[in-house]
Design an enzyme around this catalytic site. Structure first.
Site, PDB file in Angstrom:
ATOM      1  N   TYR A   1     101.366  -2.033  93.193  1.00 29.58           N
ATOM      2  CA  TYR A   1     100.966  -2.913  92.045  1.00 29.58           C
ATOM      3  C   TYR A   1     101.244  -1.908  90.873  1.00 29.58           C
ATOM      4  O   TYR A   1     102.018  -2.961  90.095  1.00 29.58           O
ATOM      5  CB  TYR A   1      99.517  -3.037  92.047  1.00 29.58           C
ATOM      6  CG  TYR A   1      98.736  -3.829  90.864  1.00 29.58           C
ATOM      7  CD1 TYR A   1      98.924  -5.257  90.790  1.00 29.58           C
ATOM      8  CD2 TYR A   1      98.551  -3.362  89.553  1.00 29.58           C
ATOM      9  CE1 TYR A   1      98.490  -5.946  89.640  1.00 29.58           C
ATOM     10  CE2 TYR A   1      98.292  -3.782  88.487  1.00 29.58           C
ATOM     11  CZ  TYR A   1      98.374  -5.305  88.643  1.00 29.58           C
ATOM     12  OH  TYR A   1      97.966  -5.955  87.347  1.00 29.58           O
TER      13      TYR A   1
ATOM     14  N   HIS B   1     104.802  -3.068  88.180  1.00 27.52           N
ATOM     15  CA  HIS B   1     104.551  -3.032  86.703  1.00 27.52           C
ATOM     16  C   HIS B   1     105.525  -2.033  86.210  1.00 27.52           C
ATOM     17  O   HIS B   1     105.374  -1.879  84.741  1.00 27.52           O
ATOM     18  CB  HIS B   1     103.042  -2.811  86.467  1.00 27.52           C
ATOM     19  CG  HIS B   1     102.500  -4.072  86.414  1.00 27.52           C
ATOM     20  ND1 HIS B   1     101.879  -4.414  87.828  1.00 27.52           N
ATOM     21  CD2 HIS B   1     101.942  -5.392  85.929  1.00 27.52           C
ATOM     22  CE1 HIS B   1     101.314  -5.864  87.582  1.00 27.52           C
ATOM     23  NE2 HIS B   1     101.490  -6.204  86.683  1.00 27.52           N
TER      24      HIS B   1
ATOM     25  N   TRP C   1     107.214 -13.863  90.169  1.00 26.93           N
ATOM     26  CA  TRP C   1     106.333 -12.667  89.698  1.00 26.93           C
ATOM     27  C   TRP C   1     104.986 -13.118  90.399  1.00 26.93           C
ATOM     28  O   TRP C   1     104.248 -12.298  91.072  1.00 26.93           O
ATOM     29  CB  TRP C   1     106.456 -12.571  88.325  1.00 26.93           C
ATOM     30  CG  TRP C   1     105.309 -11.675  88.075  1.00 26.93           C
ATOM     31  CD1 TRP C   1     103.976 -11.814  87.447  1.00 26.93           C
ATOM     32  CD2 TRP C   1     105.439 -10.006  88.014  1.00 26.93           C
ATOM     33  NE1 TRP C   1     103.337 -10.598  87.377  1.00 26.93           N
ATOM     34  CE2 TRP C   1     104.428  -9.409  87.654  1.00 26.93           C
ATOM     35  CE3 TRP C   1     106.493  -9.376  88.502  1.00 26.93           C
ATOM     36  CZ2 TRP C   1     104.262  -8.149  87.748  1.00 26.93           C
ATOM     37  CZ3 TRP C   1     106.478  -7.920  88.296  1.00 26.93           C
ATOM     38  CH2 TRP C   1     105.216  -7.292  88.045  1.00 26.93           C
TER      39      TRP C   1
END
Length: 105
Positions: free
Chosen positions: A18, A22, A75
């Site tokens: 994760y 990002h 996304w």
């Protein structure tokens, strides 16, 4: 302007993926967020718990604008692999209820 707080949860064992996702937000997605009226989007993580604060012109409009946007669809597919997803991306939510804010002086 809307300020919305959200709470999501990263799937157990997916925290590093994760964070890595990002580290490289696609430029097309950033452009779509700006076009949708997003001014800021901040995310904090505590273990699996994620807390977002979004400042945008109109949250419901932003969600509706991005729902089928070609930069957002892949996304969201990637995020669904990393999050414990309960959201249908309808835009009908209003986020976490604000209880208090330090008043301006």
């Amino acid at each position: 302007m809307d300020r919305i707080a959200l709470h999501t949860k990263v799937a157990r064992g997916k925290e590093a993926e994760y964070a890595a996702a990002h580290d490289a937000i696609p430029t097309e997605l950033v452009d779509a967020l700006r076009e949708a009226g997003v001014h800021t989007w901040r995310i904090w993580r505590d273990g699996q718990e994620l807390f977002h604060v979004i400042e945008c012109d109109d949250y419901a409009h932003m969600r509706n604008f991005l729902r089928d946007h070609p930069a957002n669809v892949p996304w969201q597919a990637r995020m669904s692999e990393l999050l414990e997803v309960e959201d249908d991306y309808s835009g009908g939510d209003r986020g976490i209820v604000q209880v208090w804010e330090l008043p301006d002086v």
